[in-house]
Write an enzyme that holds these catalytic residues in place. Structure first.
Site, PDB file in Angstrom:
ATOM      1  N   TYR A  42       1.614 -48.771 -41.767  1.00  0.00           N
ATOM      2  CA  TYR A  42       1.788 -49.605 -42.955  1.00  0.00           C
ATOM      3  C   TYR A  42       0.478 -49.805 -43.726  1.00  0.00           C
ATOM      4  CZ  TYR A  42       6.199 -51.057 -40.713  1.00  0.00           C
ATOM      5  OH  TYR A  42       7.436 -51.088 -40.100  1.00  0.00           O
ATOM      6  N   HIS A 100       6.144 -46.052 -32.472  1.00  0.00           N
ATOM      7  CA  HIS A 100       6.874 -46.146 -33.742  1.00  0.00           C
ATOM      8  C   HIS A 100       8.016 -45.132 -33.814  1.00  0.00           C
ATOM      9  CE1 HIS A 100       6.129 -47.487 -38.163  1.00  0.00           C
ATOM     10  NE2 HIS A 100       7.402 -47.404 -37.901  1.00  0.00           N
TER      11      HIS A 100
END
Length: 270
Positions: A42, A100
């Site tokens: 992010y 992730h």
């Protein structure tokens, strides 16, 4: 419902950077959120950390999650990623570190990166470990490996248009909590006639109904929002009780519609 390790709800921070994520986290913490979800990919860990420091809250009051990107799964790279996240956030420990995405085409053996992640937990870099975007087969593989018994959650896409029922129920049956990302299907729930009708009956919004439906399935939600009024509404959604008939109606909206489906994704269960 079972007791959860992860606080309900969390605040998602995907696509939020710099001042936008600082403002989002700041308002959420002021409203009472204590679960913050970020990721190395992010690019906002430092900004989230700044908001945490500015909040004045004691570190022990927060549940902070980050995720390791799929190109950092070699054991040394994974460890370095976790250490860098600690530095970025400006904290001494993380509450949860997730893989992730599973390694594309199993280029890095799952045994290697799960052991490295478990080692980070043993070192005290993170209190808990988990995975994200793992399929039923991958969950079973992980649970059979050293360190797999420490996995507390599988963070996956869940919303009314993607119930993901087989995977959700499999994880829960194995004692693994499910965390739902993109629970509002990036705003698409707001346009659905069924959700609108049910929302009207509860003096609520379609977004609140979508969240209430997920929470009723014993799933943690991490909606993202930059507006304090939406964050407050998301908290209020936890108090909405849907009838069995309303739950069935929303169940019927499932059409396997994925928002997150990159080319390196695993072969999904549905």
């Amino acid at each position: 419902m079972r007791d959860h390790i992860l606080p309900q709800p969390g605040l998602g921070t995907y696509r939020l950077k710099e001042q936008a994520v600082i403002d989002s986290v700041t308002s959420a913490l002021e409203l009472g959120y204590r679960h913050l979800d970020s990721a190395k990919m992010y690019g906002n860990e430092t900004a989230v950390g700044k908001a945490i420091q500015q909040s004045g809250l004691d570190r022990s009051e927060l549940f902070l999650t980050t995720k390791i990107w799929w190109d950092q799964l070699e054991p040394e790279a994974l460890t370095a990623s976790v250490e860098q996240s600690l530095e970025n956030f400006g904290v001494e420990w993380l509450d949860l570190v997730l893989i992730h995405w599973p390694s594309p085409d199993a280029q890095v053996p799952m045994a290697d990166y799960l052991e490295a992640l478990a080692q980070c937990r043993r070192r005290g870099l993170t209190r808990h470990i988990g995975v994200s975007n793992f399929t039923i087969a991958q969950i079973d593989e992980a649970l059979a490996l050293p360190g797999g018994d420490q996995i507390i959650t599988n963070q996956i896409e869940v919303h009314p248009f993607l119930a993901n029922r087989q995977l959700v129920e499999h994880c829960q049956a194995k004692g693994i909590e499910v965390t739902a990302y993109m629970p509002l299907a990036v705003g698409r729930v707001m346009e659905d006639a069924t959700l609108k009708r049910i929302a009207d009956a509860h003096d609520a919004t379609p977004a609140q109904i979508a969240l209430a439906w997920i929470v009723a399935r014993d799933i943690i939600v991490i909606p993202s929002s930059t507006k304090a009024e939406h964050q407050k509404a998301n908290l209020a959604a936890l108090d909405i009780r849907l009838s069995d008939e309303e739950m069935r109606e929303i169940d019927g909206l499932d059409r396997g519609e994925r928002v997150a489906n990159p080319d390196f994704a695993p072969v999904w269960d549905q």
